[in-house]
Design a protein around this motif. Structure first.
Motif, PDB file in Angstrom:
ATOM      1  N   GLY A   1      37.655  30.164  33.028  1.00  0.00           N
ATOM      2  CA  GLY A   1      38.876  29.516  32.547  1.00  0.00           C
ATOM      3  C   GLY A   1      40.134  29.884  33.304  1.00  0.00           C
ATOM      4  N   GLU A   2      40.155  31.039  33.976  1.00  0.00           N
ATOM      5  CA  GLU A   2      41.409  31.438  34.614  1.00  0.00           C
ATOM      6  C   GLU A   2      41.775  30.553  35.800  1.00  0.00           C
ATOM      7  OE1 GLU A   2      39.354  35.327  35.494  1.00  0.00           O
ATOM      8  OE2 GLU A   2      40.787  35.340  37.134  1.00  0.00           O
ATOM      9  N   HIS A   3      40.812  29.780  36.325  1.00  0.00           N
ATOM     10  CA  HIS A   3      41.142  28.807  37.371  1.00  0.00           C
ATOM     11  C   HIS A   3      40.862  27.377  36.923  1.00  0.00           C
ATOM     12  CE1 HIS A   3      41.009  32.538  39.745  1.00  0.00           C
ATOM     13  NE2 HIS A   3      41.972  31.956  40.415  1.00  0.00           N
TER      14      HIS A   3
ATOM     15  N   LEU B   1      28.775  36.457  31.858  1.00  0.00           N
ATOM     16  CA  LEU B   1      28.880  36.375  33.315  1.00  0.00           C
ATOM     17  C   LEU B   1      30.073  35.474  33.609  1.00  0.00           C
ATOM     18  CD1 LEU B   1      27.726  36.733  36.221  1.00  0.00           C
ATOM     19  CD2 LEU B   1      26.282  34.733  35.768  1.00  0.00           C
ATOM     20  N   GLU B   2      31.108  36.064  34.267  1.00  0.00           N
ATOM     21  CA  GLU B   2      32.397  35.369  34.399  1.00  0.00           C
ATOM     22  C   GLU B   2      32.579  34.777  35.790  1.00  0.00           C
ATOM     23  OE1 GLU B   2      35.617  37.513  32.625  1.00  0.00           O
ATOM     24  OE2 GLU B   2      37.062  36.865  34.138  1.00  0.00           O
ATOM     25  N   GLU B   3      33.119  33.572  35.839  1.00  0.00           N
ATOM     26  CA  GLU B   3      33.440  32.860  37.077  1.00  0.00           C
ATOM     27  C   GLU B   3      32.367  33.041  38.150  1.00  0.00           C
ATOM     28  OE1 GLU B   3      37.638  33.795  38.227  1.00  0.00           O
ATOM     29  OE2 GLU B   3      37.838  31.664  37.837  1.00  0.00           O
ATOM     30  N   PRO B   4      31.127  32.645  37.867  1.00  0.00           N
ATOM     31  CA  PRO B   4      30.084  32.827  38.870  1.00  0.00           C
ATOM     32  C   PRO B   4      30.236  31.909  40.083  1.00  0.00           C
ATOM     33  CG  PRO B   4      29.239  31.628  36.969  1.00  0.00           C
ATOM     34  CD  PRO B   4      30.617  32.079  36.608  1.00  0.00           C
TER      35      PRO B   4
ATOM     36  N   ILE C   1      30.556  41.162  33.036  1.00  0.00           N
ATOM     37  CA  ILE C   1      30.564  41.196  34.510  1.00  0.00           C
ATOM     38  C   ILE C   1      31.256  39.945  35.040  1.00  0.00           C
ATOM     39  CG2 ILE C   1      28.594  42.735  34.779  1.00  0.00           C
ATOM     40  CD1 ILE C   1      26.779  40.327  35.185  1.00  0.00           C
ATOM     41  N   ASP C   2      31.993  40.114  36.159  1.00  0.00           N
ATOM     42  CA  ASP C   2      32.897  39.068  36.659  1.00  0.00           C
ATOM     43  C   ASP C   2      32.718  38.901  38.169  1.00  0.00           C
ATOM     44  OD1 ASP C   2      34.980  37.366  37.235  1.00  0.00           O
ATOM     45  OD2 ASP C   2      36.553  38.630  36.373  1.00  0.00           O
ATOM     46  N   VAL C   3      32.265  37.711  38.574  1.00  0.00           N
ATOM     47  CA  VAL C   3      32.002  37.425  39.996  1.00  0.00           C
ATOM     48  C   VAL C   3      33.267  36.977  40.739  1.00  0.00           C
ATOM     49  CG1 VAL C   3      30.590  36.016  41.563  1.00  0.00           C
ATOM     50  CG2 VAL C   3      29.637  36.752  39.382  1.00  0.00           C
ATOM     51  N   ASN C   4      34.278  36.499  40.011  1.00  0.00           N
ATOM     52  CA  ASN C   4      35.498  35.960  40.637  1.00  0.00           C
ATOM     53  C   ASN C   4      35.198  34.858  41.659  1.00  0.00           C
ATOM     54  OD1 ASN C   4      36.535  39.016  39.867  1.00  0.00           O
ATOM     55  ND2 ASN C   4      38.090  37.448  39.606  1.00  0.00           N
ATOM     56  N   GLN C   5      34.316  33.934  41.284  1.00  0.00           N
ATOM     57  CA  GLN C   5      34.072  32.665  41.999  1.00  0.00           C
ATOM     58  C   GLN C   5      33.253  32.793  43.276  1.00  0.00           C
ATOM     59  OE1 GLN C   5      37.860  30.394  42.553  1.00  0.00           O
ATOM     60  NE2 GLN C   5      38.839  32.181  41.662  1.00  0.00           N
TER      61      GLN C   5
ATOM     62  N   VAL D   1      34.312  46.483  27.717  1.00  0.00           N
ATOM     63  CA  VAL D   1      34.880  46.699  29.044  1.00  0.00           C
ATOM     64  C   VAL D   1      34.241  45.696  30.011  1.00  0.00           C
ATOM     65  CG1 VAL D   1      35.554  49.128  28.835  1.00  0.00           C
ATOM     66  CG2 VAL D   1      33.185  48.548  29.399  1.00  0.00           C
ATOM     67  N   LYS D   2      34.937  45.471  31.132  1.00  0.00           N
ATOM     68  CA  LYS D   2      34.431  44.508  32.112  1.00  0.00           C
ATOM     69  C   LYS D   2      34.432  45.146  33.489  1.00  0.00           C
ATOM     70  CE  LYS D   2      36.864  40.662  33.179  1.00  0.00           C
ATOM     71  NZ  LYS D   2      37.568  39.493  32.667  1.00  0.00           N
ATOM     72  N   MET D   3      33.421  44.787  34.288  1.00  0.00           N
ATOM     73  CA  MET D   3      33.409  45.273  35.668  1.00  0.00           C
ATOM     74  C   MET D   3      33.235  44.105  36.630  1.00  0.00           C
ATOM     75  SD  MET D   3      29.717  47.233  36.001  1.00  0.00           S
ATOM     76  CE  MET D   3      29.797  47.438  37.791  1.00  0.00           C
ATOM     77  N   LYS D   4      33.781  44.298  37.831  1.00  0.00           N
ATOM     78  CA  LYS D   4      33.757  43.266  38.862  1.00  0.00           C
ATOM     79  C   LYS D   4      32.467  43.365  39.670  1.00  0.00           C
ATOM     80  CE  LYS D   4      37.974  41.878  37.962  1.00  0.00           C
ATOM     81  NZ  LYS D   4      38.284  40.488  37.526  1.00  0.00           N
ATOM     82  N   ILE D   5      31.891  42.183  39.955  1.00  0.00           N
ATOM     83  CA  ILE D   5      30.771  42.118  40.895  1.00  0.00           C
ATOM     84  C   ILE D   5      31.127  41.026  41.912  1.00  0.00           C
ATOM     85  CG2 ILE D   5      29.123  43.015  39.226  1.00  0.00           C
ATOM     86  CD1 ILE D   5      28.056  40.144  38.887  1.00  0.00           C
TER      87      ILE D   5
HETATM   88 MG    MG Z   1      38.187  37.132  35.792  1.00  0.00          MG
END
Ligand code: MG
Length: 365
Positions: free
Chosen positions: A249-251, A223-226, A197-201, A166-170
């Motif tokens: 990768g999504e951006h 650690l995603e999109e830090p 965990i995903d920072v979304n940039q 599972v993934k959670m947003k930070i």
């Molecule tokens: Mg993401």
């Protein structure tokens, strides 16, 4: 065998519940796309995806620039047609972003059409690496607008359904709050669960270098999109500064950018999305680069996992795909997800054909 018509469209579908990450809130999923037909009436369907902004710009590039280049062409020549579109009049005004996403929609439609003409599902046509099935992890329990009790409840329910992680947003305004939330979730879920965990940039380099090591005690899977998704050097510095693998990768919109992130920045996971790079053709090129660097590909879900279930099952670089199980009712053949595993259909095509009544209901252009 020739392309007889190209029909562009925009579909706006309501997202089933309100969700937020550190960058976006989402209420409507936009699917600007295209139906490519042969003169015998065989249809290939493709689309890219948005939060309903920019759709008309994408559609107008398909109508004004790409459609005249496609009429009369052989739809089997996906690589040649990709080059034809990429080096067309759109080259000056957009080699990533809107123009690239328009090529993605067309390229996905061409692959769907090619698969149908050959009578094969996409996953088989690209190699059939994992026949008929691909594991997934689920992001839908981890939104930033959820409090800790809801995060834990929803994630535990997903794990009981069989998802492998599972993934959670930070990436909220105060990293201390993020650390506390991740710590509470890790404690509730236990140590034997993959938690990403995903920072979304949202972080700058200083925040990332200072705070990423603080999450190491919770052993996140990645650690995603830090950082800013153009900052190759920043990701390289961060990858050396923390034990947590970096994912993004999504951006990232092109194979050349992915080469830099995989080869130079040392990312741990490539989350290439066929609706952001220019379609299946470029996704496969990125997957080969990742495979050569022994970096797993775990695609982002922006196609609602329609094409990515095939790409994940078909390609050796991909051990699992992301799952957010929304909007399957839009399509002729909804995803068959059991125990967190996508059972990939053997129906010829890329699973992108819409359900006609749903298509007409939600079509806005
Ligand atoms: Mg993401």
């Amino acid at each position: 065998m020739k392309i007889a018509s190209v029909e562009s469209f925009i579909v706006h579908a309501p997202i089933p519940r309100f969700v937020a990450d550190s960058f976006n809130t989402a209420t409507t999923w936009g699917l600007p796309g295209v139906i490519v037909r042969t003169k015998d009436g065989v249809e290939g369907w493709g689309y890219t995806s948005t939060l309903s902004f920019g759709d008309r710009a994408i559609k107008s590039i398909i109508d004004d620039i790409y459609t005249p280049l496609l009429i009369g062409e052989n739809p089997m020549d996906t690589q040649r047609l990709w080059e034809k579109l990429y080096w067309s009049d759109s080259h000056w005004v957009g080699r990533s972003g809107i123009a690239h996403m328009a090529i993605a929609a067309v390229d996905i439609a061409l692959w769907d059409l090619k698969c149908k003409l050959l009578g094969q599902p996409l996953y088989k046509l690209i190699g059939g690496h994992k026949p008929g099935a691909i594991k997934s992890y689920n992001t839908d329990g981890g939104w930033l607008n959820f409090g800790v009790p809801r995060l834990v409840d929803e994630m535990q329910a997903l794990l009981e359904q069989g998802y492998v992680g599972v993934k959670m947003k930070i990436g909220g305004p105060d990293p201390r709050v993020d650390v506390a939330r991740v710590g509470a979730v890790r404690k509730a879920l236990g140590d034997n669960v993959d938690l990403m965990i995903d920072v979304n940039q949202k972080w700058d380099r200083t925040t990332a270098l200072g705070w990423a090591p603080r999450f190491e005690e919770f052993a996140p899977g990645w650690l995603e999109e830090p950082l800013d998704p153009d900052d190759v050097e920043g990701h390289a510095l961060l990858a050396k500064a923390t034990r947590i693998p970096i994912a993004l990768g999504e951006h990232v919109y092109t194979r050349t950018q992915f080469r830099e992130f995989i080869g130079r920045a040392g990312i741990g996971y490539a989350q290439v999305d066929c609706t952001r790079v220019a379609g299946i053709t470029e996704w496969l090129a990125v997957a080969e680069i990742a495979l050569a660097h022994h970096v797993p590909v775990v695609p982002h879900h922006a196609d609602m996992m329609r094409v990515h279930q095939h790409l994940g099952a078909g390609h050796a670089a991909s051990p699992m795909i992301e799952c957010i199980p929304w909007l399957q009712e839009l399509f002729q053949e909804p995803a068959d997800i059991r125990n967190g595993v996508f059972n990939v259909p053997d129906t010829p095509g890329a699973s992108t054909t819409f359900d006609r009544p749903m298509f007409e209901k939600h079509r806005v252009a």
